[in-house]
Scaffold this motif. Structure first.
Motif, PDB file in Angstrom:
ATOM      1  N   SER A 168      12.947  14.914  14.787  1.00 50.81           N
ATOM      2  CA  SER A 168      12.578  14.784  16.203  1.00 50.81           C
ATOM      3  C   SER A 168      11.229  14.065  16.349  1.00 50.81           C
ATOM      4  CB  SER A 168      12.552  16.155  16.872  1.00 50.81           C
ATOM      5  OG  SER A 168      11.753  17.039  16.118  1.00 50.81           O
ATOM      6  N   GLU A 169      10.326  14.327  15.432  1.00 40.48           N
ATOM      7  CA  GLU A 169       9.048  13.599  15.437  1.00 40.48           C
ATOM      8  C   GLU A 169       8.992  12.732  14.183  1.00 40.48           C
ATOM      9  OE1 GLU A 169       6.395  13.811  17.689  1.00 40.48           O
ATOM     10  OE2 GLU A 169       7.853  14.905  18.935  1.00 40.48           O
ATOM     11  N   VAL A 170       8.963  11.423  14.343  1.00 42.55           N
ATOM     12  CA  VAL A 170       8.857  10.538  13.179  1.00 42.55           C
ATOM     13  C   VAL A 170       7.435   9.984  13.111  1.00 42.55           C
ATOM     14  CG1 VAL A 170       9.720   8.449  12.057  1.00 42.55           C
ATOM     15  CG2 VAL A 170      11.297   9.914  13.324  1.00 42.55           C
ATOM     16  N   PRO A 171       6.720  10.288  12.046  1.00 37.73           N
ATOM     17  CA  PRO A 171       5.345   9.786  11.945  1.00 37.73           C
ATOM     18  C   PRO A 171       5.296   8.267  11.741  1.00 37.73           C
ATOM     19  CG  PRO A 171       5.834  11.364  10.177  1.00 37.73           C
ATOM     20  CD  PRO A 171       7.120  11.081  10.879  1.00 37.73           C
ATOM     21  N   THR A 172       4.128   7.696  11.924  1.00 40.17           N
ATOM     22  CA  THR A 172       3.912   6.271  11.687  1.00 40.17           C
ATOM     23  C   THR A 172       3.340   6.079  10.281  1.00 40.17           C
ATOM     24  OG1 THR A 172       3.454   5.979  14.033  1.00 40.17           O
ATOM     25  CG2 THR A 172       2.752   4.205  12.569  1.00 40.17           C
ATOM     26  N   THR A 173       3.837   5.082   9.580  1.00 38.84           N
ATOM     27  CA  THR A 173       3.364   4.782   8.225  1.00 38.84           C
ATOM     28  C   THR A 173       1.871   4.431   8.259  1.00 38.84           C
ATOM     29  OG1 THR A 173       5.533   3.757   7.889  1.00 38.84           O
ATOM     30  CG2 THR A 173       3.890   3.411   6.162  1.00 38.84           C
ATOM     31  N   ALA A 174       1.138   4.944   7.288  1.00 42.60           N
ATOM     32  CA  ALA A 174      -0.304   4.642   7.224  1.00 42.60           C
ATOM     33  C   ALA A 174      -0.526   3.148   7.047  1.00 42.60           C
ATOM     34  CB  ALA A 174      -0.934   5.403   6.055  1.00 42.60           C
ATOM     35  N   THR A 209       0.835  -1.214   0.000  1.00 38.00           N
ATOM     36  CA  THR A 209       0.000   0.000   0.000  1.00 38.00           C
ATOM     37  C   THR A 209       0.867   1.260   0.000  1.00 38.00           C
ATOM     38  OG1 THR A 209      -0.257  -0.122   2.426  1.00 38.00           O
ATOM     39  CG2 THR A 209      -1.987  -1.108   1.084  1.00 38.00           C
ATOM     40  N   ARG A 210       2.047   1.187   0.669  1.00 33.09           N
ATOM     41  CA  ARG A 210       2.918   2.370   0.694  1.00 33.09           C
ATOM     42  C   ARG A 210       3.535   2.628  -0.686  1.00 33.09           C
ATOM     43  NH1 ARG A 210       4.648   6.184  -0.070  1.00 33.09           N
ATOM     44  NH2 ARG A 210       5.943   7.658   1.091  1.00 33.09           N
ATOM     45  N   ILE A 266      14.402   9.537   7.707  1.00 35.09           N
ATOM     46  CA  ILE A 266      13.301   8.609   7.990  1.00 35.09           C
ATOM     47  C   ILE A 266      12.004   9.378   7.796  1.00 35.09           C
ATOM     48  CG2 ILE A 266      12.250   7.055   9.659  1.00 35.09           C
ATOM     49  CD1 ILE A 266      14.901   6.735  11.032  1.00 35.09           C
ATOM     50  N   GLU A 267      11.233   8.975   6.796  1.00 31.59           N
ATOM     51  CA  GLU A 267       9.954   9.655   6.553  1.00 31.59           C
ATOM     52  C   GLU A 267       8.890   9.149   7.514  1.00 31.59           C
ATOM     53  OE1 GLU A 267       7.619  10.214   2.486  1.00 31.59           O
ATOM     54  OE2 GLU A 267       6.866   8.558   3.702  1.00 31.59           O
ATOM     55  N   SER A 268       8.907   7.830   7.735  1.00 34.99           N
ATOM     56  CA  SER A 268       7.971   7.245   8.699  1.00 34.99           C
ATOM     57  C   SER A 268       8.493   5.881   9.126  1.00 34.99           C
ATOM     58  CB  SER A 268       6.570   7.102   8.090  1.00 34.99           C
ATOM     59  OG  SER A 268       6.577   6.139   7.060  1.00 34.99           O
ATOM     60  N   VAL A 269       8.055   5.445  10.303  1.00 31.31           N
ATOM     61  CA  VAL A 269       8.319   4.072  10.743  1.00 31.31           C
ATOM     62  C   VAL A 269       6.987   3.330  10.761  1.00 31.31           C
ATOM     63  CG1 VAL A 269      10.417   4.503  12.073  1.00 31.31           C
ATOM     64  CG2 VAL A 269       8.180   4.818  13.147  1.00 31.31           C
ATOM     65  N   HIS A 270       7.060   2.034  10.525  1.00 29.48           N
ATOM     66  CA  HIS A 270       5.833   1.242  10.539  1.00 29.48           C
ATOM     67  C   HIS A 270       5.360   1.063  11.986  1.00 29.48           C
ATOM     68  CE1 HIS A 270       6.964   0.939   6.489  1.00 29.48           C
ATOM     69  NE2 HIS A 270       7.427  -0.293   6.433  1.00 29.48           N
ATOM     70  N   LEU A 328      10.504  -2.166   7.797  1.00 30.74           N
ATOM     71  CA  LEU A 328      10.543  -1.377   9.031  1.00 30.74           C
ATOM     72  C   LEU A 328      10.081   0.065   8.843  1.00 30.74           C
ATOM     73  CD1 LEU A 328      14.040  -2.374  10.559  1.00 30.74           C
ATOM     74  CD2 LEU A 328      11.794  -3.412  11.009  1.00 30.74           C
ATOM     75  N   ALA A 329      10.393   0.669   7.706  1.00 32.76           N
ATOM     76  CA  ALA A 329      10.254   2.122   7.601  1.00 32.76           C
ATOM     77  C   ALA A 329      10.210   2.585   6.158  1.00 32.76           C
ATOM     78  CB  ALA A 329      11.452   2.778   8.304  1.00 32.76           C
ATOM     79  N   VAL A 330      10.005   3.898   6.014  1.00 23.25           N
ATOM     80  CA  VAL A 330      10.100   4.558   4.712  1.00 23.25           C
ATOM     81  C   VAL A 330      11.197   5.621   4.824  1.00 23.25           C
ATOM     82  CG1 VAL A 330       8.886   5.904   2.959  1.00 23.25           C
ATOM     83  CG2 VAL A 330       7.640   4.184   4.296  1.00 23.25           C
ATOM     84  N   LEU A 331      12.173   5.586   3.905  1.00 20.80           N
ATOM     85  CA  LEU A 331      13.281   6.542   3.880  1.00 20.80           C
ATOM     86  C   LEU A 331      13.186   7.351   2.587  1.00 20.80           C
ATOM     87  CD1 LEU A 331      16.153   3.981   4.718  1.00 20.80           C
ATOM     88  CD2 LEU A 331      14.612   5.143   6.342  1.00 20.80           C
ATOM     89  N   VAL A 332      13.546   8.634   2.677  1.00 15.55           N
ATOM     90  CA  VAL A 332      13.446   9.493   1.494  1.00 15.55           C
ATOM     91  C   VAL A 332      14.725  10.300   1.333  1.00 15.55           C
ATOM     92  CG1 VAL A 332      12.191  11.399   0.411  1.00 15.55           C
ATOM     93  CG2 VAL A 332      10.944   9.696   1.708  1.00 15.55           C
ATOM     94  N   LYS A 333      15.132  10.489   0.082  1.00 14.86           N
ATOM     95  CA  LYS A 333      16.266  11.357  -0.217  1.00 14.86           C
ATOM     96  C   LYS A 333      15.891  12.211  -1.416  1.00 14.86           C
ATOM     97  CE  LYS A 333      21.191  10.979  -1.521  1.00 14.86           C
ATOM     98  NZ  LYS A 333      22.182  11.260  -0.467  1.00 14.86           N
TER      99      LYS A 333
END
Lengths: 283, 303
Positions: free
Chosen positions: A227-233, A12-13, A203-207, A189-194
């Motif tokens: 500082s704040e890492v959102p959670t993956t939808a 889905t991501r 780190i864009e989000s962690v699952h 585990l996560a979504v990373l963006v560059k």
């Protein structure tokens, strides 16, 4: 909330990145990438333009190991060959969203699909990159996906650069005649963006249930941790319903997430189901 | 009076005579789709050796050639058995340095064929910048500049195989070859090669070709030999006739890396292609065709 597996969240991501701008060429049957494109086509991006094998402008298909190729041709509006696709899509900058996986991936956006150990006498000879060497550079968005996020796969520097994103920042890409767009890494585990040269992946989000520190510890290249890492939808009920019942009823995506011993019996089970469905038509 | 049409038809069991030891041979198809497998088997039966095989995305075709000791060199951009793993015999050949190899970038290989097909010594393109591959092969890849803007480009040298072998749906005796599914690199390999062998599911009269001329991707003037080989891509697919034979491939992958694999190759050597079809495809052929029929597209949900 229906329980789901991490491979479904990854689908889905990745699907969320698929849009209706440009063309995507899928080569061989890679279940996670195929599932993501089909989900996008059945939901938010019905006009996403897909090429599977030599089937251009294909309809969304049900996934199966033996039927994906045949299905791709059934709803397609055009047939090309590899060289025409290269000249008409990749090199002419019509490439939209490209999803790849590799044995090694690094913080510059380079992939290694060639060798572990010396090139001329490798410890492990990998399959080779096919068109990835050029294509991951050309496409507007590069998505790299990994079912097992660890520092042996996500390394500081790949041992051998089969291909690379090359220019990352929007301005640098425009100057080089490339479409601007980010590198997005989707793992278990996560979504990373560059999206800038000279800056690390962030780190864009962690699952759900994953701590950002765990992502850092399992990544071989430097990461920017906000500082704040959102959670993956999480996948919605509707997405899970489409994935499980319509797009991938045989469970092909899960196959790539199984470990050594489980793989062959699972594959046999899928192929048995595919065989029985076909055999019922002729017996 | 119209002269009789050129007859280039050759029986499969003579295909080995059309390729000499030491020659370079481009093999068509890609992934698990449409590799000229009957021709691969026949080259093995004929005892060909020291062949420089060229593939864009090879699979069981290259692995079987490696296992049978046919290869003298392998040029490829990818070789994989996909869900069934890495190609064990190609791996072994490269990891033990017993077969020299050239790893192309995928676009570079096809553009090299394109250059040869249009009589150019090289072609420029926006290449695999940043890849470690071009520097390994200065005899293939070079840097050039646009004469108008000065933009830096990759030059890839023309690639001329001695022979191209491709598998078509149908073909007439003159070599006018048609595809309806995956043709992959077939047409561009044929245009680049000195000699072209077309194997096909069936040889048909010219009038059948002329009924659907838009399906002819390779006109006969390129073609030197036409070989009828039903199920000639098996165990890879030939859409829309049959799907890949995942069961045979699973069986292959299970044995290919083991010491007993010599028996698999010996059996192919000792049987004719008719024997092979009778042994592997009896009762299975109709299911492989039904797998194509059973494949489904999805109506738009877009809920």
């Amino acid at each position: 909330m229906t329980a789901y597996d991490v491979h479904e969240l990854m689908v889905t991501r990745v699907a969320a990145e698929v849009d209706e701008d440009g063309v995507t060429v899928m080569g061989s049957f890679t279940p996670l990438a195929y599932a993501s494109y089909m989900l996008a086509k059945l939901t938010h991006a019905p006009n996403a333009y897909l090429v599977g094998f030599d089937a251009v402008g294909m309809a969304p298909i049900q996934l199966s190991f033996t039927g994906a190729e045949a299905a791709a041709y059934k709803g397609a509006v055009c047939r090309w060959g590899m060289l025409t696709e290269i000249n008409s899509i990749h090199l002419s900058n019509h490439g939209g969203v490209e999803a790849v996986s590799s044995a090694q991936f690094d913080g510059d956006g380079a992939i290694n699909l060639s060798t572990i150990g010396p090139f001329d006498k490798p410890k492990v000879r990998l399959p080779g990159g096919a068109g990835a060497a050029e294509v991951i550079k050309m496409y507007r968005k590069m998505i790299a996906y990994f079912g097992n996020h660890n520092s042996r796969t996500l390394v500081d520097k790949v041992e051998f650069v089969t291909g690379t994103r090359w220019k990352v920042g929007a301005e640098a890409r425009r100057k080089a005649g490339l479409q601007p767009g980010p590198i997005i890494v989707v793992t278990n585990l996560a979504v990373l963006v560059k999206d800038e040269d000279g800056e690390p992946f962030r780190i864009e989000s962690v699952h759900p249930g994953v701590d950002p520190q765990m992502v850092v510890e399992n990544t071989g290249f430097a990461l920017d941790v906000p500082s704040e890492v959102p959670t993956t939808a999480e996948p919605t009920e509707q997405q899970l319903e489409l994935l499980r019942n319509r797009i991938d009823p045989f469970g092909t995506v899960k196959f790539d997430f199984l470990s050594g011993k489980e793989r062959l019996p699972y594959l046999k089970g899928i192929l048995d189901a595919e065989w029985k469905r076909a055999e019922a038509r002729v017996r | 009076m119209t002269p009789p049409p050129t007859d280039k038809v050759v029986p499969l069991d003579e295909l080995g005579d059309l390729v000499a030891d030491g020659e370079s041979v481009a093999f068509g198809g890609g992934w698990f789709a449409n590799h000229p497998m009957a021709a691969v088997r026949q080259l093995i039966r004929a005892g060909r050796k020291d062949i420089h095989a060229i593939t864009v995305v090879g699979s069981v075709d290259m692995d079987l050639l490696a296992a049978a000791g046919v290869l003298g060199h392998l040029s490829f951009s990818m070789v994989t058995l996909e869900a069934f793993g890495l190609a064990p015999n190609v791996r072994k050949a490269i990891e033990t340095a017993s077969v020299p190899f050239t790893e192309y970038t995928g676009l570079g290989l096809l553009i090299g064929l394109e250059a040869q097909g249009r009589g150019m010594p090289f072609l420029p393109y926006r290449g695999p910048f940043g890849s470690d591959l071009p520097a390994r092969y200065p005899e293939i890849y070079a840097t050039t500049t646009c004469p108008f803007t000065g933009e830096e480009l990759t030059a890839v040298r023309a690639l001329q195989p001695d022979v191209a072998i491709v598998h078509a749906l149908r073909c007439d005796a003159e070599g006018n070859a048609q595809w309806d599914g995956t043709s992959g690199p077939d047409v561009d390999m044929a245009k680049a090669a000195r000699r072209v062998i077309v194997t096909c599911e069936e040889i048909v009269d010219r009038s059948v070709i002329a009924q659907n001329p838009h399906m002819t991707k390779l006109p006969g003037y390129y073609v030197d030999a036409v070989v009828e080989a039903p199920f000639g891509a098996h165990p890879t697919s030939h859409i829309p006739r049959y799907s890949m034979d995942a069961w045979e491939l699973m069986d292959y992958a299970g044995q290919a890396g083991t010491d007993e694999f010599g028996g698999y190759v010996d059996r192919i050597r000792s049987e004719s292609e008719d024997d092979y079809r009778a042994r592997v495809l009896t009762g299975r052929d109709v299911v492989l065709a039904a797998l194509v029929d059973a494949a489904e597209t999805l109506e738009g949900a877009n809920l």
